[in-house]
Design a protein around this motif. Structure first.
Motif, PDB file in Angstrom:
ATOM      1  N   GLN A  78     -26.139 -51.769   2.646  1.00  0.00           N
ATOM      2  CA  GLN A  78     -26.951 -50.675   2.117  1.00  0.00           C
ATOM      3  C   GLN A  78     -28.299 -50.642   2.819  1.00  0.00           C
ATOM      4  O   GLN A  78     -28.778 -51.661   3.322  1.00  0.00           O
ATOM      5  CB  GLN A  78     -27.172 -50.839   0.608  1.00  0.00           C
ATOM      6  N   GLU A  79     -28.911 -49.471   2.802  1.00  0.00           N
ATOM      7  CA  GLU A  79     -30.186 -49.301   3.494  1.00  0.00           C
ATOM      8  C   GLU A  79     -31.336 -50.006   2.793  1.00  0.00           C
ATOM      9  O   GLU A  79     -32.295 -50.408   3.428  1.00  0.00           O
ATOM     10  CB  GLU A  79     -30.510 -47.809   3.630  1.00  0.00           C
ATOM     11  N   ASN A  80     -31.270 -50.141   1.484  1.00  0.00           N
ATOM     12  CA  ASN A  80     -32.408 -50.661   0.723  1.00  0.00           C
ATOM     13  C   ASN A  80     -32.296 -52.148   0.419  1.00  0.00           C
ATOM     14  O   ASN A  80     -32.970 -52.656  -0.466  1.00  0.00           O
ATOM     15  CB  ASN A  80     -32.564 -49.884  -0.582  1.00  0.00           C
ATOM     16  N   GLU A  81     -31.450 -52.872   1.138  1.00  0.00           N
ATOM     17  CA  GLU A  81     -31.301 -54.302   0.911  1.00  0.00           C
ATOM     18  C   GLU A  81     -31.583 -55.073   2.197  1.00  0.00           C
ATOM     19  O   GLU A  81     -31.502 -54.527   3.299  1.00  0.00           O
ATOM     20  CB  GLU A  81     -29.889 -54.622   0.405  1.00  0.00           C
ATOM     21  N   GLU A  82     -31.907 -56.360   2.037  1.00  0.00           N
ATOM     22  CA  GLU A  82     -32.168 -57.202   3.210  1.00  0.00           C
ATOM     23  C   GLU A  82     -30.928 -57.243   4.093  1.00  0.00           C
ATOM     24  O   GLU A  82     -29.811 -57.460   3.624  1.00  0.00           O
ATOM     25  CB  GLU A  82     -32.540 -58.620   2.770  1.00  0.00           C
ATOM     26  N   VAL A  83     -31.142 -57.050   5.377  1.00  0.00           N
ATOM     27  CA  VAL A  83     -30.015 -56.892   6.293  1.00  0.00           C
ATOM     28  C   VAL A  83     -29.770 -58.137   7.144  1.00  0.00           C
ATOM     29  O   VAL A  83     -28.771 -58.224   7.861  1.00  0.00           O
ATOM     30  CB  VAL A  83     -30.267 -55.668   7.206  1.00  0.00           C
ATOM     31  N   THR A  84     -30.643 -59.131   7.048  1.00  0.00           N
ATOM     32  CA  THR A  84     -30.601 -60.281   7.954  1.00  0.00           C
ATOM     33  C   THR A  84     -29.236 -60.949   8.022  1.00  0.00           C
ATOM     34  O   THR A  84     -28.659 -61.121   9.102  1.00  0.00           O
ATOM     35  CB  THR A  84     -31.660 -61.318   7.542  1.00  0.00           C
ATOM     36  N   TRP A  85     -28.710 -61.336   6.863  1.00  0.00           N
ATOM     37  CA  TRP A  85     -27.455 -62.098   6.869  1.00  0.00           C
ATOM     38  C   TRP A  85     -26.280 -61.208   7.250  1.00  0.00           C
ATOM     39  O   TRP A  85     -25.325 -61.673   7.893  1.00  0.00           O
ATOM     40  CB  TRP A  85     -27.238 -62.749   5.505  1.00  0.00           C
ATOM     41  N   SER A  86     -26.339 -59.932   6.877  1.00  0.00           N
ATOM     42  CA  SER A  86     -25.275 -59.005   7.268  1.00  0.00           C
ATOM     43  C   SER A  86     -25.253 -58.823   8.781  1.00  0.00           C
ATOM     44  O   SER A  86     -24.186 -58.826   9.409  1.00  0.00           O
ATOM     45  CB  SER A  86     -25.475 -57.649   6.581  1.00  0.00           C
ATOM     46  N   LEU A  87     -26.428 -58.673   9.380  1.00  0.00           N
ATOM     47  CA  LEU A  87     -26.510 -58.504  10.831  1.00  0.00           C
ATOM     48  C   LEU A  87     -25.944 -59.721  11.547  1.00  0.00           C
ATOM     49  O   LEU A  87     -25.124 -59.590  12.467  1.00  0.00           O
ATOM     50  CB  LEU A  87     -27.966 -58.278  11.245  1.00  0.00           C
ATOM     51  N   TRP A  88     -26.369 -60.894  11.136  1.00  0.00           N
ATOM     52  CA  TRP A  88     -25.927 -62.130  11.788  1.00  0.00           C
ATOM     53  C   TRP A  88     -24.408 -62.287  11.685  1.00  0.00           C
ATOM     54  O   TRP A  88     -23.715 -62.525  12.681  1.00  0.00           O
ATOM     55  CB  TRP A  88     -26.650 -63.314  11.143  1.00  0.00           C
ATOM     56  N   GLY A  89     -23.882 -62.124  10.483  1.00  0.00           N
ATOM     57  CA  GLY A  89     -22.451 -62.318  10.287  1.00  0.00           C
ATOM     58  C   GLY A  89     -21.599 -61.245  10.938  1.00  0.00           C
ATOM     59  O   GLY A  89     -20.595 -61.541  11.603  1.00  0.00           O
ATOM     60  N   LEU A  90     -21.993 -59.988  10.768  1.00  0.00           N
ATOM     61  CA  LEU A  90     -21.163 -58.898  11.274  1.00  0.00           C
ATOM     62  C   LEU A  90     -21.170 -58.819  12.795  1.00  0.00           C
ATOM     63  O   LEU A  90     -20.139 -58.534  13.413  1.00  0.00           O
ATOM     64  CB  LEU A  90     -21.615 -57.570  10.663  1.00  0.00           C
ATOM     65  N   VAL A  91     -22.315 -59.078  13.419  1.00  0.00           N
ATOM     66  CA  VAL A  91     -22.331 -59.024  14.883  1.00  0.00           C
ATOM     67  C   VAL A  91     -21.522 -60.181  15.464  1.00  0.00           C
ATOM     68  O   VAL A  91     -20.925 -60.061  16.540  1.00  0.00           O
ATOM     69  CB  VAL A  91     -23.784 -59.028  15.425  1.00  0.00           C
ATOM     70  N   HIS A  92     -21.466 -61.296  14.740  1.00  0.00           N
ATOM     71  CA  HIS A  92     -20.677 -62.441  15.214  1.00  0.00           C
ATOM     72  C   HIS A  92     -19.182 -62.126  15.190  1.00  0.00           C
ATOM     73  O   HIS A  92     -18.462 -62.413  16.152  1.00  0.00           O
ATOM     74  CB  HIS A  92     -20.962 -63.667  14.351  1.00  0.00           C
ATOM     75  N   TYR A  93     -18.723 -61.533  14.097  1.00  0.00           N
ATOM     76  CA  TYR A  93     -17.286 -61.308  13.935  1.00  0.00           C
ATOM     77  C   TYR A  93     -16.802 -59.964  14.479  1.00  0.00           C
ATOM     78  O   TYR A  93     -15.631 -59.832  14.835  1.00  0.00           O
ATOM     79  CB  TYR A  93     -16.901 -61.430  12.459  1.00  0.00           C
TER      80      TYR A  93
END
Length: 237
Positions: free
Chosen positions: A13-28
């Motif tokens: 979502q746009e209004n939530e911290e994106v750090t962990w999503s970015l790290w995990g999703l770009v990895h997989y």
């Protein structure tokens, strides 16, 4: 793992911290991934990089080191795929470079990094505080720095300080999160300096793209406006 990744894609979502999503999703999924969230809205990996760029500040968790680590991992993955930095990826790299130099400029004489992270130079005599700030900062640097900078004196000084600090205070109770990030930074450094270079600096699971087919906009150099000729001054009387 596949279920966790799929859920992260749906819940972004746009209004939530994106750090962990970015790290995990770009990895997989890789830097060129496109998907739909649970509301049917289309997302690109570029969107997460844009969001992380926009929200990075001194007020971010742990001085922004988590966000910077994720950006560095994403940037590395992007470059590992053979693409030249552009758009939000170039902006991410610029932020990474800026914070590398800030960490160096604010480093204390003993090798520890600033207790105020990238905001201002400060030192602490408290082991827990040094572990937290120097550990987090070193972890980011180990993901962000190129190989040819690992032997720079300021980097080696920070590694030595942190390693000796942990050994000398081995009987002190510490926050497990701070210890994790400090150890992770040291492990990445060790693995990068080893002959077989086992550190994973971004995912390499995605094929390199043919640069000749990459649409890169080449900007023409700006032409300065012509300077009008000034009238000659009258001779002195």
């Amino acid at each position: 793992v596949a279920d966790i990744v799929a859920n992260a894609q749906k819940e972004v979502q746009e209004n939530e911290e994106v750090t962990w999503s970015l790290w995990g999703l770009v990895h997989y999924l890789g830097p060129d991934a496109v998907w739909e969230d649970k509301n049917g809205e289309e997302w690109h990996m570029d969107d997460l990089v844009y969001m992380q760029n926009a929200t990075l500040s001194n007020e971010s968790a742990c001085g922004g080191t988590h966000a910077l680590f994720a950006l560095a991992y994403a940037r590395n993955t992007y470059q590992n795929s053979g693409q030249r930095l552009r758009s939000y990826w170039l902006e991410a790299d610029q932020k990474i470079q800026k914070h590398i130099e800030a960490a160096k400029a604010m480093q204390n004489l003993d090798g520890s990094f600033s207790y105020d992270y990238f905001f201002q130079k400060s030192a602490s005599e408290n082991f827990q505080e040094r572990l937290e700030t120097t550990g987090h900062t070193l972890e980011f640097l180990m993901m962000a720095l190129p190989d040819d900078r690992l032997n720079e004196e300021w980097v080696r000084k920070a590694v030595s300080l942190l390693a000796n600090d942990i050994i000398n205070n081995k009987d002190e109770p510490v926050d497990y999160s701070a210890l994790y990030h400090a150890i992770d930074g040291l492990v990445i450094y060790r693995n990068r300096m080893s002959p077989d270079r086992t550190a994973q600096l971004g995912s390499k699971s995605f094929p390199k793209q043919d640069q000749s087919k990459t649409d890169v906009k080449v900007l023409k150099p700006a032409v300065p406006p012509a300077i009008p000729e000034l009238p000659e001054l009258p001779p002195k009387q």
